[in-house]
Design an enzyme around this catalytic site. Sequence first.
Site, PDB file in Angstrom:
ATOM      1  N   ARG A   1       0.823  -1.205   0.000  1.00  0.00           N
ATOM      2  CA  ARG A   1       0.000   0.000   0.000  1.00  0.00           C
ATOM      3  C   ARG A   1       0.864   1.264   0.000  1.00  0.00           C
ATOM      4  O   ARG A   1       0.565   2.234  -0.689  1.00  0.00           O
ATOM      5  CB  ARG A   1      -0.936  -0.025   1.213  1.00  0.00           C
TER       6      ARG A   1
ATOM      7  N   HIS B   1       0.744   3.990  -3.027  1.00  0.00           N
ATOM      8  CA  HIS B   1       0.389   5.378  -2.751  1.00  0.00           C
ATOM      9  C   HIS B   1       1.536   6.316  -3.122  1.00  0.00           C
ATOM     10  O   HIS B   1       1.300   7.472  -3.473  1.00  0.00           O
ATOM     11  CB  HIS B   1       0.022   5.543  -1.281  1.00  0.00           C
TER      12      HIS B   1
ATOM     13  N   ASN C   1      -3.808   8.653   3.134  1.00  0.00           N
ATOM     14  CA  ASN C   1      -2.496   8.163   3.567  1.00  0.00           C
ATOM     15  C   ASN C   1      -2.353   8.016   5.079  1.00  0.00           C
ATOM     16  O   ASN C   1      -1.311   7.578   5.564  1.00  0.00           O
ATOM     17  CB  ASN C   1      -1.393   9.102   3.055  1.00  0.00           C
TER      18      ASN C   1
ATOM     19  N   HIS D   1      -5.121  -7.214  -2.207  1.00  0.00           N
ATOM     20  CA  HIS D   1      -6.089  -7.218  -1.113  1.00  0.00           C
ATOM     21  C   HIS D   1      -6.335  -8.625  -0.577  1.00  0.00           C
ATOM     22  O   HIS D   1      -7.190  -8.820   0.279  1.00  0.00           O
ATOM     23  CB  HIS D   1      -7.408  -6.587  -1.577  1.00  0.00           C
TER      24      HIS D   1
END
Length: 340
Positions: A67, A71, A99, A195
């Site tokens: 992640r 990001h 975030n 995920h």
Amino acid sequence: MRAEASQMAGLVLACLVVLVVALQVNKALSLELHFYRNSCPQAELVVKRIAQKHFSNDPSLPAGFLRLHFHDCFIRGCDASVLIDSTDENVAEKEAPPNLTLRGFEVIDEIKSELEKQCKGIVSCADILALATRDGVAFAGGSAYALPTGRRDGTISIFSDVHIPGPSFSIADASKAFQTINLDLTDLTTLLGAHAIGFCHCGFFVQRLYNFRGSGLSDPSMDSNFLDFLRKSCPKPVEQNTNISADPKVFMTAKTSTPFKLDTAFYSGLLEEEAVLQLDQDLAFTDITRKIASDYVNRPKMFRRKFAEAMIKLGNVGVLTGQEGEIRLNCRRVNNPTSQ
């Protein structure tokens, strides 16, 4: 004349798009395998050793790295700008709402500190994050892909730049967002396979359980038993909860026995209408994405290979190379604050 002018404008725009893509490809090609083989031969081993140590204590760490890397790459490219702390003069990316639940910063700091002892000013924070993420994928059961390196670090990190596709995005809107960083619908479907591991705060999907799109009802696409299962972990919010640490969490593949294994359980779940996030669930409702999901369930080795390919492609987005950017000595701040 107007038609000709419009045609010319369209041609110019198309040429500009091709030019931007060509520049991105050329930059990506300037990365190379084992970039630090002479300047810091132990670099990749140091990253792996420290990441492995933390993974042994926290098997959810690969999800955190994935992640964090995503990001980072989605805003200004893979330049480690998401790692920069805010200052009195600037509010950085990591303070933006999408975030606030990012993690893994301290592990990146530890890796950087060790590499600075061995090879001062050589290994970029951007490469450390990309390599730690690659190793995390392997720790979680994915393919141990060869990752080109040579990224340099950005010097700009601005709160208002953050525009990450959210969990309530439609497939069409998420696909458009991915296109802006030169990734396609297959990449979107494949990267969402991340995920399969880690957990999710209830706040990211609780509206699906109680007030889907303001209806006062649950999301009709959810399996009823799965809805009941999630409601036990995520009670109906009485008021807006701004305390992230107090927000309950569930595993991303909530009902599987492999919450830390990067496998195809995520795709099996969404095909059974048991995806936690709305965007994930919607993959089951378009012909192309449903077929990809079904193929991955039936061919797990193909998923691991495609996931590795998509991660390499993601890691090439907007990279800084050569004399661009800098090699930050501390991942949390730029070397020369006036350059921001």
